[in-house]
Design a protein around this motif. Structure first.
Motif, short mmCIF file in Angstrom:
data_model
loop_
_atom_site.label_atom_id
_atom_site.label_comp_id
_atom_site.label_asym_id
_atom_site.label_seq_id
_atom_site.Cartn_x
_atom_site.Cartn_y
_atom_site.Cartn_z
N ILE A 112 50.13 -42.27 -8.10
CA ILE A 112 49.15 -41.79 -7.13
C ILE A 112 47.73 -41.87 -7.69
N VAL A 113 47.55 -41.38 -8.93
CA VAL A 113 46.21 -41.29 -9.51
C VAL A 113 45.64 -42.67 -9.84
N LEU A 114 46.47 -43.58 -10.30
CA LEU A 114 46.00 -44.89 -10.73
C LEU A 114 45.98 -45.93 -9.61
N CYS A 115 46.40 -45.54 -8.42
CA CYS A 115 46.44 -46.48 -7.30
C CYS A 115 45.02 -46.87 -6.87
N PRO A 116 44.64 -48.13 -6.94
CA PRO A 116 43.29 -48.54 -6.52
C PRO A 116 43.07 -48.35 -5.02
N GLY A 117 44.16 -48.44 -4.26
CA GLY A 117 44.04 -48.26 -2.81
C GLY A 117 43.61 -46.86 -2.42
#
Length: 396
Positions: free
Chosen positions: A198-203
């Motif tokens: 969740i945290v690293l998702c660029p979207g």
């Protein structure tokens, strides 16, 4: 219950986001586009795309099953005693206090699959926690099943928050139970992986800036206190507002218990204050500012947040949100039951309060309160159960 769900689902159709996902296809390009430009909810949106490509009647059937599963799960967690008709009826009635029309906020399919279904998928994990707390046997098959459903449920941010809080609190309550350490290691590992996804998702970052410009241009100017401020007031206002019956029922149940049991005057005074606020707020013109029920103020924004009336609204909101904690603690005292109920409430409240980091705090409407409503349903079930037990004990 089944008949009621059939009637509710009979005339609903696809709309809004349902139509968007009906045009998508499950492909590598779809996953790349969603994860890179919009959302980390890859599992949830895959389920959504699949159902929106099928005859809509299939979603109606599965969604009815999901609602039944949610109700039965809450009954198992909070009223798992003798199987009597009155027990089932009360649990169903309390759950149906939720304004089900809010599940059509972004389209029936999109809203239920993104909000209701993740919580239902997490219920087996909560049931496993309850079994462990009560030192009942937790079968290997059920452990595996709850792990699989937890992976699906925690794909969504608020369900992850709810599950994380419940897992932490349960782990603290089950000290020295070495037979479940491996199970909880797996749960923490899943939650950790989901967190980084969740945290690293660029979207998610790309969507954040898009939503800032569309829904809340002032959001980037807010401090962390401002965000807590807005989240606290909006959450408490929802609980007191006309659309929320669950909180009103809980206040009435607490009032009944305060009359029937020997509790300090502080307990009774707190309940009466909540009841007065609830009654007054029914006719509030602005549901985003508690103090507006007394002075007719406008929604709190960055431009008027420092006004005296809004500080008073913040104080009242805080008193409302901690009321459940205070009243449960006074009513039940220091015991595992108290800790479990408090963790359940804090999980629902935390799942809602993560919205303070989103510019759609207001734009997402009431659907973001579903986890909090589910936590309140559980508390209401416990209070009803205890009232019935209290009356039976007095009769004998």
């Amino acid at each position: 219950m089944i008949s009621c769900l059939i009637l509710i689902h009979w005339h609903v159709g696809m709309s809004n986001d349902d139509l968007f996902f009906a045009k998508q296809s499950l492909s590598l390009d779809f996953f790349k586009q969603r994860y890179g430009e919009w959302s980390s909810r890859l599992i949830t949106e895959s389920i959504l795309v699949m159902f929106m490509h099928m005859p809509f009647v299939l979603w109606k059937i599965i969604n009815s099953i999901m609602i039944c599963g949610c109700i039965k799960g809450l009954e198992y967690l909070f009223w798992n005693d003798e199987k009597k008709f009155i027990n089932n009826f009360i649990v169903i009635l309390l759950c149906f206090l939720y304004p089900i029309q809010e599940l059509n906020n972004a389209g029936w399919g999109a809203t239920t699959i993104n909000y209701l279904w993740p919580m239902v998928f997490c219920l087996p994990s909560f049931i496993a926690d309850k079994k462990v707390i009560e030192k009942r046997k937790l079968g290997k098959k059920f452990q595996i099943f709850s792990i699989v459903t937890l992976i699906i449920g925690t794909d969504v941010e608020f369900a992850w928050t709810f599950s994380f809080i419940m897992t932490i609190m349960t782990f603290l309550l089950i000290r020295n139970q070495k037979d479940v350490l491996l199970y909880y290691f797996c749960k923490f590992f899943i939650l950790l992986i989901a967190f980084f996804k969740i945290v690293l998702c660029p979207g998610n970052g790309a969507r954040f800036f898009s939503e800032v410009s569309n829904w809340f241009p002032d959001f980037l100017t807010l401090s962390i206190f401002d965000k807590i401020y807005l989240g606290t007031v909006s959450t408490a206002s929802y609980l007191l507002g006309r659309s929320n019956l669950i909180f009103g029922v809980i206040v009435i149940l607490f009032l009944y218990l305060s009359i029937k049991t020997v509790k300090p005057h502080f307990f009774k005074g707190y309940v009466v204050m909540l009841l007065i606020l609830k009654i007054v707020s029914i006719n509030a013109e602005n549901q985003n500012n508690i103090w507006s029920v007394l002075h007719g103020g406008t929604r709190i924004t960055i431009m008027n947040a420092t006004g005296l009336s809004n500080y008073l609204s913040f104080i009242l909101s805080g008193l409302v949100l901690i009321s459940i904690i205070v009243l449960i603690w006074i009513l039940y005292g220091k015991c595992r039951k108290t800790y479990y109920m408090l963790s359940w409430y804090l999980a629902g409240l935390g799942a809602r309060m993560i919205m303070i980091f989103s510019p759609t705090l207001y734009a997402s409407s009431f659907r973001t309160f579903l986890p909090l409503d589910i936590s309140l349903m559980g508390i209401a079930i416990v209070l009803c159960r205890d009232i019935i037990f209290f009356e039976k004990r007095n009769e004998t």
